[in-house]
Design an enzyme around this catalytic site. Structure first.
Site, PDB file in Angstrom:
ATOM      1  N   HIS A 196      -4.304 -36.903   3.019  1.00  0.00           N
ATOM      2  CA  HIS A 196      -5.318 -36.004   2.455  1.00  0.00           C
ATOM      3  C   HIS A 196      -6.599 -36.073   3.280  1.00  0.00           C
ATOM      4  O   HIS A 196      -7.195 -35.036   3.616  1.00  0.00           O
ATOM      5  CB  HIS A 196      -5.580 -36.397   0.996  1.00  0.00           C
ATOM      6  CG  HIS A 196      -6.695 -35.651   0.336  1.00  0.00           C
ATOM      7  ND1 HIS A 196      -6.492 -34.633  -0.563  1.00  0.00           N
ATOM      8  CD2 HIS A 196      -8.049 -35.775   0.451  1.00  0.00           C
ATOM      9  CE1 HIS A 196      -7.653 -34.168  -0.978  1.00  0.00           C
ATOM     10  NE2 HIS A 196      -8.625 -34.854  -0.383  1.00  0.00           N
ATOM     11  N   GLU A 197      -7.023 -37.279   3.611  1.00  0.00           N
ATOM     12  CA  GLU A 197      -8.259 -37.433   4.382  1.00  0.00           C
ATOM     13  C   GLU A 197      -8.098 -36.904   5.809  1.00  0.00           C
ATOM     14  O   GLU A 197      -9.028 -36.324   6.372  1.00  0.00           O
ATOM     15  CB  GLU A 197      -8.698 -38.897   4.395  1.00  0.00           C
ATOM     16  CG  GLU A 197      -9.054 -39.453   3.030  1.00  0.00           C
ATOM     17  CD  GLU A 197     -10.042 -38.578   2.276  1.00  0.00           C
ATOM     18  OE1 GLU A 197     -10.970 -38.043   2.917  1.00  0.00           O
ATOM     19  OE2 GLU A 197      -9.878 -38.410   1.058  1.00  0.00           O
ATOM     20  N   HIS A 209      -8.878 -33.292   6.146  1.00  0.00           N
ATOM     21  CA  HIS A 209     -10.298 -32.974   6.340  1.00  0.00           C
ATOM     22  C   HIS A 209     -10.710 -33.152   7.805  1.00  0.00           C
ATOM     23  O   HIS A 209     -11.547 -32.401   8.311  1.00  0.00           O
ATOM     24  CB  HIS A 209     -11.151 -33.863   5.448  1.00  0.00           C
ATOM     25  CG  HIS A 209     -11.017 -33.578   3.978  1.00  0.00           C
ATOM     26  ND1 HIS A 209     -11.082 -32.309   3.458  1.00  0.00           N
ATOM     27  CD2 HIS A 209     -10.809 -34.403   2.921  1.00  0.00           C
ATOM     28  CE1 HIS A 209     -10.938 -32.352   2.139  1.00  0.00           C
ATOM     29  NE2 HIS A 209     -10.760 -33.610   1.789  1.00  0.00           N
ATOM     30  N   GLU A 216     -10.343 -29.243  -1.538  1.00  0.00           N
ATOM     31  CA  GLU A 216      -9.541 -30.341  -2.071  1.00  0.00           C
ATOM     32  C   GLU A 216      -8.107 -29.891  -2.341  1.00  0.00           C
ATOM     33  O   GLU A 216      -7.147 -30.615  -2.065  1.00  0.00           O
ATOM     34  CB  GLU A 216     -10.187 -30.889  -3.344  1.00  0.00           C
ATOM     35  CG  GLU A 216     -11.497 -31.615  -3.106  1.00  0.00           C
ATOM     36  CD  GLU A 216     -11.358 -32.744  -2.100  1.00  0.00           C
ATOM     37  OE1 GLU A 216     -10.431 -33.563  -2.225  1.00  0.00           O
ATOM     38  OE2 GLU A 216     -12.179 -32.783  -1.163  1.00  0.00           O
TER      39      GLU A 216
END
Length: 653
Positions: free
Chosen positions: A166-167, A170, A240
């Site tokens: 997930h990170e 970004h 998100e």
């Protein structure tokens, strides 16, 4: 939506953010002006009122603007490490024996290689017991990934992998730079509020208007911060969802990410961050800094919505049952790993084959068959094919454990980088080691000699991945040490009077990562280029690529023509106005060094032009149906330098 479309959307969001912030500032200035008018406007001459309102407006805008600029510059200069350290993060030691930290490092390295991005600096928020994480930085080269101790304690490997993926979304999608901008803008509005509080404490008699002005600034600052939080929430929520979806694509399963979100929903600590600065970075965290509290102006979608996007059958009652189940006995990630047979899941070393050194046959051994369909490669940029993470883990497993350990150490990593470009010719190697001794002394030369023995049997296709593992450790050296390392590396490469593709790729990538980590912008000017303006750079690039994979001039010319036609259509057949004119293939006299003058133009092209460029590059290298190690290294280097991260290519026909 592919990587290039996401980049276009990020730019549009950035432009929209500036407009929204300008409106927030305008509203704040209006409140301040209203307060000033109420204080001095009644019965005052018109010119006095106008002058007072003008001064108040200018001072308010200057205060917000300069504060935001100061905060943005300080964050930009410090990179992701500054953000992590401001929240109490401690670096993960290279030689850690903590199994949870080793598991974290292995997961991060796997995803970095699989996503085609630099390995970020790693931090742990040791005092935070909630489950949370964030990625921060101005660019992938200065990125840092931080996780809480609660994440390490409570999450199993699959769940940790989902959070880290997930990170990385970004990082790949450019969200980090947008997050830094948000932090800077919100700080400017916060300073207005703080200044107002200070002014309310000023005493000077009943006719002193300063406390009233301070009260106005508090009100204006509160309104501005409220609008800023709305902007922050609006920008953050959709990103998100996108990051969750990308994490599932990375890891090929929903259970890990969904499990992490369920543990946030079911544990008392939730995703809470107790550090008082948590609100500043709330929009870049994996979960809400306030945990399950304070959903007003929340920067994250409700947990149940995020979980249902992954597992549609989840009910609120299911989360309530988990809360009761874990109230007295919270889950242990390590125990769950042992139950799944993943205990001690550090990547193990496998025996290394004989391989070949840099001095082998030109072009290196084939890595065919490899999928070289341009459309498929473009689709892979900034994303992961279903088995990319598995291939990345396989690459790491093929690199012996002692080399991976050395790559993470600040001292050993330097010797390893230099050893990877040492010549197999005894006389040349003697001159290269003498250069190392001049720069760093005899002990350093001995370390390089020993490192060269360790990498002697490493297959050529593993040399660049191993070098990339060393880059974070080299980035931790002082600027003076980094300059000395690069000077030594250049001297060592120049010792034999030639520059091969592998040497160029390794040194260019290291130089660019060090430069971006220190200066937070590429080593070239950051201006925009049209496809026509970048024509010279693109034709040089395609010519170098065509020449790298073959010794046959006709084969190289055919590959060059195919790539040029894809970029410029039929311009070569008599329409020079389109840009290609009557360009013919000619291998640049400077060889791969000819690329140096063109990186600024190539990186400055639009997202759409870069997409076409990647297609043309793949068309050239795949024209003969085979890929050499040199071509693979060039392809990866090109994509990294133009900020289009490319995962390891998938085997295929």
């Amino acid at each position: 939506m592919n990587f290039f479309e996401r980049q276009r959307r990020v730019r549009r969001v950035s432009a929209r953010l500036v407009v929204l912030f300008a409106l927030a500032v305008a509203g704040t200035v209006a409140v301040v002006d209203l307060a000033v008018w109420l204080v001095i406007g009644v019965g005052s001459p018109a010119d006095t009122v106008v002058a007072a309102l003008g001064a108040a407006s200018v001072l308010t805008i200057a205060l917000i603007g300069l504060s935001s600029l100061f905060k943005s510059i300080s964050l930009r200069r410090g990179g992701g490490a500054r953000v992590a350290e401001s929240l109490g993060g401690t670096p993960v030691p290279a030689d850690t024996r903590d199994p949870e930290l080793r598991r974290l490092r292995n997961v991060v390295e796997e995803i970095a290689i699989a996503s085609g991005t630099p390995v970020p600096a790693l931090y742990v928020l040791e005092r935070e017991r909630g489950i949370n994480a964030f990625a921060a930085g101005w660019s992938p080269a200065d990125a840092a990934v931080a996780v809480t101790r609660g994440s390490l304690d409570r999450l199993n490997r699959d769940e940790l992998q989902g959070v880290i993926a997930h990170e990385f979304s970004h990082v790949v999608n450019g969200d980090m730079r947008l997050n830094i901008k948000l932090m800077g803008l919100l700080f400017g509005l916060l300073v207005l509020f703080v200044v107002g509080r200070v002014l309310t404490l000023v005493r000077g008699g009943n006719r002193n208007p300063t406390p009233l002005i301070g009260l106005a600034l508090i009100i204006a600052g509160a309104i501005g911060m409220g609008v800023g939080r709305l902007i922050q929430a609006a920008v953050s929520r959709q990103r998100e969802y996108l990051a969750d979806a990308t994490a599932v694509q990375y890891t090929r399963q929903t259970a890990g990410l969904a499990g992490a979100l369920k543990k946030i929903a079911g544990l008392r600590e939730s995703s809470s961050i107790r550090n008082p600065r948590a609100d500043e970075v709330g929009h870049m965290l994996f979960g809400s800094a306030k945990g399950l509290r304070g959903q007003l102006l929340a920067t994250h979608p409700p947990l149940i919505d995020r979980i249902r996007a992954l597992e549609p059958d989840t009910r609120p009652e299911d989360l309530e049952q988990l809360r009761r189940q874990w109230a007295g006995r919270p889950p242990s990630g390590a125990a769950e790993d042992r139950a799944m047979g993943l205990a001690g899941a550090a990547a193990g070393a496998q025996p290394v084959g004989e391989g070949h050194g840099r001095g082998g046959q030109r072009g290196g051994p084939d890595v065919s068959p490899v999928a070289t369909d341009p459309a498929a490669v473009v689709a892979a940029v900034g994303s992961l094919a279903p088995d990319a993470l598995e291939r990345a883990g396989g690459l790491l497993e093929r690199i012996p454990e002692h080399l991976r350990t050395a790559a993470r150490e600040p001292e050993d990593s330097v010797a390893l980088v230099i050893a990877l470009v040492l010549s197999a010719h005894p006389d040349v190697r003697t001159a290269q080691l003498a250069s190392v001794e001049r720069h760093f002394g005899a002990p350093a030369a001995d370390e390089v000699r020993l490192a060269a023995q360790r990498v002697a049997g490493l297959p050529p296709e593993l040399r660049l991945p191993l070098a990339e593992l060393t880059f974070p450790a080299v980035r931790r050296r002082t600027p003076e040490q980094q300059d000395a390392i690069m000077a030594t590396l250049h001297d060592v490469i120049a010792a034999d009077g030639r520059l091969d593709v592998g040497e160029y790729c390794l040194s260019r990538l290291l130089h660019e990562q060090l430069h971006e980590a220190r200066h937070h912008h590429p080593s070239w000017a950051g201006r925009r280029y049209s496809t026509a303006a970048a024509q010279e750079a693109t034709t040089t690039l395609l010519a170098v690529l065509a020449d790298a994979g073959t010794d046959d001039p006709e084969t190289a010319a055919a590959a060059f023509d195919a790539g040029l036609r894809l970029l410029y259509g039929e311009a070569r057949e008599g329409r020079p106005g389109r840009g290609a004119g009557a360009v013919g293939h000619a291998a640049p006299a400077a060889g791969v060094a000819a690329l140096e003058s063109g990186w600024g133009a190539l990186d400055g092209m639009s997202a759409q032009a870069k997409q076409q460029l990647v297609e043309a590059v793949v068309t050239v290298v795949g024209h003969d149906g085979r890929l050499t190690v040199e071509e693979l290294e060039l392809l990866r280097t090109i994509c990294l330098l133009i900020h289009c991260p490319l995962p390891p290519l998938a085997p295929g026909r």
